[in-house]
Design an enzyme around this catalytic site. Sequence first.
Site, PDB file in Angstrom:
ATOM      1  N   LYS A  43       3.990  -9.671   2.748  1.00 53.00           N
ATOM      2  CA  LYS A  43       4.403  -8.261   2.708  1.00 53.00           C
ATOM      3  C   LYS A  43       4.685  -7.714   4.103  1.00 53.00           C
ATOM      4  O   LYS A  43       5.686  -7.055   4.317  1.00 53.00           O
ATOM      5  CB  LYS A  43       3.326  -7.380   2.050  1.00 53.00           C
ATOM      6  CG  LYS A  43       3.058  -7.685   0.590  1.00 53.00           C
ATOM      7  CD  LYS A  43       2.183  -6.616  -0.055  1.00 53.00           C
ATOM      8  CE  LYS A  43       0.804  -6.472   0.570  1.00 53.00           C
ATOM      9  NZ  LYS A  43      -0.051  -7.651   0.414  1.00 53.00           N
ATOM     10  N   ARG A  68      -3.840   0.287  -3.807  1.00 53.97           N
ATOM     11  CA  ARG A  68      -4.567  -0.962  -3.996  1.00 53.97           C
ATOM     12  C   ARG A  68      -5.384  -0.964  -5.302  1.00 53.97           C
ATOM     13  O   ARG A  68      -6.022  -1.952  -5.620  1.00 53.97           O
ATOM     14  CB  ARG A  68      -5.503  -1.065  -2.817  1.00 53.97           C
ATOM     15  CG  ARG A  68      -5.842  -2.354  -2.149  1.00 53.97           C
ATOM     16  CD  ARG A  68      -4.829  -3.069  -1.409  1.00 53.97           C
ATOM     17  NE  ARG A  68      -5.421  -4.080  -0.563  1.00 53.97           N
ATOM     18  CZ  ARG A  68      -4.986  -4.369   0.645  1.00 53.97           C
ATOM     19  NH1 ARG A  68      -3.980  -3.725   1.165  1.00 53.97           N
ATOM     20  NH2 ARG A  68      -5.538  -5.335   1.325  1.00 53.97           N
ATOM     21  N   ARG A 101     -11.267 -11.340  -1.133  1.00 60.52           N
ATOM     22  CA  ARG A 101     -10.067 -10.499  -1.105  1.00 60.52           C
ATOM     23  C   ARG A 101      -9.138 -10.846  -2.272  1.00 60.52           C
ATOM     24  O   ARG A 101      -8.516  -9.973  -2.867  1.00 60.52           O
ATOM     25  CB  ARG A 101      -9.341 -10.654   0.234  1.00 60.52           C
ATOM     26  CG  ARG A 101     -10.145 -10.030   1.374  1.00 60.52           C
ATOM     27  CD  ARG A 101      -9.607 -10.404   2.722  1.00 60.52           C
ATOM     28  NE  ARG A 101      -8.310  -9.826   2.946  1.00 60.52           N
ATOM     29  CZ  ARG A 101      -7.347 -10.398   3.651  1.00 60.52           C
ATOM     30  NH1 ARG A 101      -7.535 -11.584   4.186  1.00 60.52           N
ATOM     31  NH2 ARG A 101      -6.214  -9.791   3.816  1.00 60.52           N
TER      32      ARG A 101
HETATM   33  P1  AMP Z   1      -4.404  -5.814   4.569  1.00 62.63           P
HETATM   34  O1  AMP Z   1      -3.984  -6.048   5.975  1.00 62.63           O
HETATM   35  O2  AMP Z   1      -3.445  -4.938   3.801  1.00 62.63           O
HETATM   36  O3  AMP Z   1      -4.745  -7.073   3.818  1.00 62.63           O
HETATM   37  O4  AMP Z   1      -5.754  -4.955   4.639  1.00 62.63           O
HETATM   38  C1  AMP Z   1      -6.908  -5.459   5.293  1.00 62.63           C
HETATM   39  C2  AMP Z   1      -8.148  -4.775   4.726  1.00 62.63           C
HETATM   40  O5  AMP Z   1      -8.060  -3.344   4.941  1.00 62.63           O
HETATM   41  C3  AMP Z   1      -8.357  -4.917   3.225  1.00 62.63           C
HETATM   42  O6  AMP Z   1      -8.996  -6.129   2.868  1.00 62.63           O
HETATM   43  C4  AMP Z   1      -9.222  -3.692   2.922  1.00 62.63           C
HETATM   44  O7  AMP Z   1     -10.558  -3.899   3.339  1.00 62.63           O
HETATM   45  C5  AMP Z   1      -8.605  -2.651   3.831  1.00 62.63           C
HETATM   46  N1  AMP Z   1      -7.499  -1.901   3.160  1.00 62.63           N
HETATM   47  C6  AMP Z   1      -6.172  -1.899   3.471  1.00 62.63           C
HETATM   48  N2  AMP Z   1      -5.487  -1.105   2.647  1.00 62.63           N
HETATM   49  C7  AMP Z   1      -6.398  -0.577   1.790  1.00 62.63           C
HETATM   50  C8  AMP Z   1      -6.325   0.318   0.678  1.00 62.63           C
HETATM   51  N3  AMP Z   1      -5.153   0.825   0.273  1.00 62.63           N
HETATM   52  N4  AMP Z   1      -7.472   0.624   0.038  1.00 62.63           N
HETATM   53  C9  AMP Z   1      -8.657   0.134   0.426  1.00 62.63           C
HETATM   54  N5  AMP Z   1      -8.818  -0.722   1.445  1.00 62.63           N
HETATM   55  C10 AMP Z   1      -7.690  -1.077   2.127  1.00 62.63           C
END
Ligand code: AMP
Length: 186
Positions: A13, A88, A144
């Site tokens: 993404k 999410r 995750r």
């Molecule tokens: P990502 O880089 O999008 O995989 O996000 C890394 C981490 O940030 C995730 O594993 C969550 O802990 C947190 N995170 C990012 N976006 C969200 C969201 N919309 N809601 C809750 N936690 C988030």
Amino acid sequence: MRIVLLGPPGSGKGTQAAMLKGRLGVPHISTGDLLRQAVADGTELGKKAKAAMDAGELVSDDLMLGLIEERLGADDVATGFILDGYPRNRAQAKSLDELLERIGQPVDKALELSVDEEEIVERLAKRARDEGRSDDTEEVIRNRLAVYREQTAPISDHYDRKGLLTRVDGIGSIEEINQRLVAALD
Ligand code: AMP
């Protein structure tokens, strides 16, 4: 153009959003990047979010809504946006709809990158070696993915019911996948 980009962690993404951003001339808004920056800056938000991030859990909906509300209020969003990592779960999808309706900027399209779990585990393990992200250890990766399966995957339906969802094969070269996404936007 207002786009929500969906797909499991490691589905590409971030890479694809960065490419689409140049083509569409709209900002790429990654909640994961915003949170990592907040942690690096040692802000209140960063302190509150860090434990959940390190465990591969979701940061609370309240904190996320505050963050996304602030970001979507910025001037550069007037041309549209590519949202990466938000919403999410169902509650976030609902909050986002309400927020965007309030500011008169509804989502035009939801694009989902489909990548099977085996490929994801491999890609995330590689990213752990290359980037050293603290949430890319094997145990946290598994969590995750479980969080994605249980909470995030169901929101594709939310956009499908609105007639906004297109699923795109996320396996192939970065350029190939980009072309599929561009075709889905036409
Ligand atoms: P990502 O880089 O999008 O995989 O996000 C890394 C981490 O940030 C995730 O594993 C969550 O802990 C947190 N995170 C990012 N976006 C969200 C969201 N919309 N809601 C809750 N936690 C988030």
